[in-house]
Scaffold this active site. Sequence first.
Site, PDB file in Angstrom:
ATOM      1  CB  SER A 144      54.820 108.201  86.286  1.00 23.45           C
ATOM      2  OG  SER A 144      55.334 109.084  87.269  1.00 23.45           O
ATOM      3  CE1 TYR A 157      54.392 103.540  90.051  1.00 18.06           C
ATOM      4  CE2 TYR A 157      55.735 105.516  90.333  1.00 18.06           C
ATOM      5  CZ  TYR A 157      54.530 104.912  89.988  1.00 18.06           C
ATOM      6  OH  TYR A 157      53.474 105.690  89.570  1.00 18.06           O
TER       7      TYR A 157
HETATM    8  N1  NAP Z   1      48.700 109.478  91.871  1.00 18.46           N
HETATM    9  C1  NAP Z   1      49.852 109.824  91.368  1.00 18.46           C
HETATM   10  O1  NAP Z   1      50.526 110.751  91.884  1.00 18.46           O
HETATM   11  C2  NAP Z   1      50.366 109.157  90.101  1.00 18.46           C
HETATM   12  C3  NAP Z   1      51.339 109.815  89.338  1.00 18.46           C
HETATM   13  C4  NAP Z   1      51.808 109.214  88.169  1.00 18.46           C
HETATM   14  C5  NAP Z   1      51.307 107.986  87.763  1.00 18.46           C
HETATM   15  N2  NAP Z   1      50.369 107.347  88.526  1.00 18.46           N
HETATM   16  C6  NAP Z   1      49.864 106.063  88.039  1.00 18.46           C
HETATM   17  O2  NAP Z   1      48.470 106.182  87.821  1.00 18.46           O
HETATM   18  C7  NAP Z   1      47.859 104.893  87.889  1.00 18.46           C
HETATM   19  C8  NAP Z   1      46.601 105.002  88.733  1.00 18.46           C
HETATM   20  O3  NAP Z   1      46.964 105.263  90.071  1.00 18.46           O
HETATM   21  P1  NAP Z   1      46.145 106.233  91.023  1.00 18.46           P
HETATM   22  O4  NAP Z   1      46.982 107.406  91.271  1.00 18.46           O
HETATM   23  O5  NAP Z   1      44.769 106.413  90.515  1.00 18.46           O
HETATM   24  O6  NAP Z   1      46.176 105.373  92.365  1.00 18.46           O
HETATM   25  P2  NAP Z   1      45.116 104.487  93.142  1.00 18.46           P
HETATM   26  O7  NAP Z   1      43.957 105.305  93.560  1.00 18.46           O
HETATM   27  O8  NAP Z   1      45.917 103.789  94.187  1.00 18.46           O
HETATM   28  O9  NAP Z   1      44.627 103.444  92.049  1.00 18.46           O
HETATM   29  C9  NAP Z   1      45.362 102.295  91.685  1.00 18.46           C
HETATM   30  C10 NAP Z   1      44.424 101.282  91.070  1.00 18.46           C
HETATM   31  O10 NAP Z   1      45.202 100.124  90.697  1.00 18.46           O
HETATM   32  C11 NAP Z   1      44.538  98.962  91.172  1.00 18.46           C
HETATM   33  N3  NAP Z   1      45.481  97.894  91.490  1.00 18.46           N
HETATM   34  C12 NAP Z   1      46.573  97.973  92.312  1.00 18.46           C
HETATM   35  N4  NAP Z   1      47.128  96.753  92.439  1.00 18.46           N
HETATM   36  C13 NAP Z   1      46.381  95.898  91.679  1.00 18.46           C
HETATM   37  C14 NAP Z   1      46.430  94.493  91.426  1.00 18.46           C
HETATM   38  N5  NAP Z   1      47.352  93.705  91.995  1.00 18.46           N
HETATM   39  N6  NAP Z   1      45.505  93.956  90.593  1.00 18.46           N
HETATM   40  C15 NAP Z   1      44.554  94.717  90.043  1.00 18.46           C
HETATM   41  N7  NAP Z   1      44.429  96.051  90.256  1.00 18.46           N
HETATM   42  C16 NAP Z   1      45.340  96.617  91.074  1.00 18.46           C
HETATM   43  C17 NAP Z   1      43.820  99.430  92.448  1.00 18.46           C
HETATM   44  O11 NAP Z   1      42.663  98.620  92.683  1.00 18.46           O
HETATM   45  P3  NAP Z   1      42.528  97.484  93.834  1.00 18.46           P
HETATM   46  O12 NAP Z   1      43.310  97.940  95.022  1.00 18.46           O
HETATM   47  O13 NAP Z   1      41.045  97.431  94.061  1.00 18.46           O
HETATM   48  O14 NAP Z   1      43.052  96.245  93.194  1.00 18.46           O
HETATM   49  C18 NAP Z   1      43.356 100.818  92.049  1.00 18.46           C
HETATM   50  O15 NAP Z   1      42.117 100.764  91.374  1.00 18.46           O
HETATM   51  C19 NAP Z   1      48.931 103.957  88.423  1.00 18.46           C
HETATM   52  O16 NAP Z   1      49.473 103.215  87.346  1.00 18.46           O
HETATM   53  C20 NAP Z   1      49.979 104.887  89.007  1.00 18.46           C
HETATM   54  O17 NAP Z   1      51.270 104.328  88.981  1.00 18.46           O
HETATM   55  C21 NAP Z   1      49.893 107.910  89.681  1.00 18.46           C
END
Ligand code: NAP
Length: 264
Positions: A144, A157
């Site tokens: 990130s 985080y």
């Molecule tokens: N969106 C942003 O602004 C942003 C920015 C920088 C980095 N990121 C990173 O990008 C990645 C993807 O996030 P996203 O933005 O696409 O958010 P998201 O839509 O909330 O997706 C997160 C995914 O992680 C899975 N997950 C969460 N806890 C889990 C657990 N205990 N076991 C297995 N799977 C788990 C969730 O699936 P389930 O709930 O079905 O388990 C979901 O599929 C993350 O690593 C996040 O930190 C996001």
Amino acid sequence: MAELLAKYGPWAMVTGASSGMGAEFARQLAARGLNLVLTARREELLIRLSDELSSQHGVETRVAALDLSRDDILGELERVIDPLEIGLLINNAGFTNDGDLLDNDLDAEIRLLHVNCRAPLMLSHVLGARMRERRRGGMIFLASTVAFAAVSQWANYSASKAYALVLAESLAKELRPHGVDVMALCPGFTRTEFAKLAPVNNAMAMDADKVVAFALSKLGRTTVAIPGFFNKFAVASTRLQPRALNSFVYKKIIGPTQRLSGAV
Ligand SMILES: NC(=O)c1ccc[n+]([C@@H]2O[C@H](COP(=O)([O-])OP(=O)(O)OC[C@H]3O[C@@H](n4cnc5c(N)ncnc54)[C@H](OP(=O)(O)O)[C@@H]3O)[C@@H](O)[C@H]2O)c1
């Protein structure tokens, strides 16, 4: 189009594939002909996505519903992953706990560490060894822009994302001579389930399909990929100003979103 399949196929594994960037990685990889192992906790979403990918792109899929914060994740996954030649690992699953670290539940913070750090370490260790043996493969770690600055109310985080960034950069050096590409992807705000975006953040946020297309175009070409002009600018500024100022600036950007989540 076929380049990714030839380089990293036939199977890719995406963690956190039930929503957001993970689901988008799965879609864009299936469109290029890679078979997919999809994992996350919400099985019904994974099954729906799996049906969509196989009917639209004719690829094979395996669904492994699993909580990555659990202890024996490799034991639970081996039945699915052992028979497959997985040449591309997308370490995407992750989440944050908002709030002052000491006011948050310690078990929730340990779960964060397991999902954001321990699971990518374990999966890259097992699958990376097989890639190194085959002398081909690729791995993307979701870091990130917060990996570059300490952010209060997101202490664990932002530390977990710094871990992902440094692990990916170090592994990239170790595995490059063995034909395996490793990359840290550093998005800023991206429109997914992850962030309850304040209007100011929403204006500078990117769509998940753009972030993922950018990442796939960069794998094998760079080690740290930062999508979008604003995010590149934010990260570049961290190299020019004192570290304490980095945290202050990042807090100004991220704070409104944390207030929406009730963190501050
Ligand atoms: N969106 C942003 O602004 C942003 C920015 C920088 C980095 N990121 C990173 O990008 C990645 C993807 O996030 P996203 O933005 O696409 O958010 P998201 O839509 O909330 O997706 C997160 C995914 O992680 C899975 N997950 C969460 N806890 C889990 C657990 N205990 N076991 C297995 N799977 C788990 C969730 O699936 P389930 O709930 O079905 O388990 C979901 O599929 C993350 O690593 C996040 O930190 C996001």
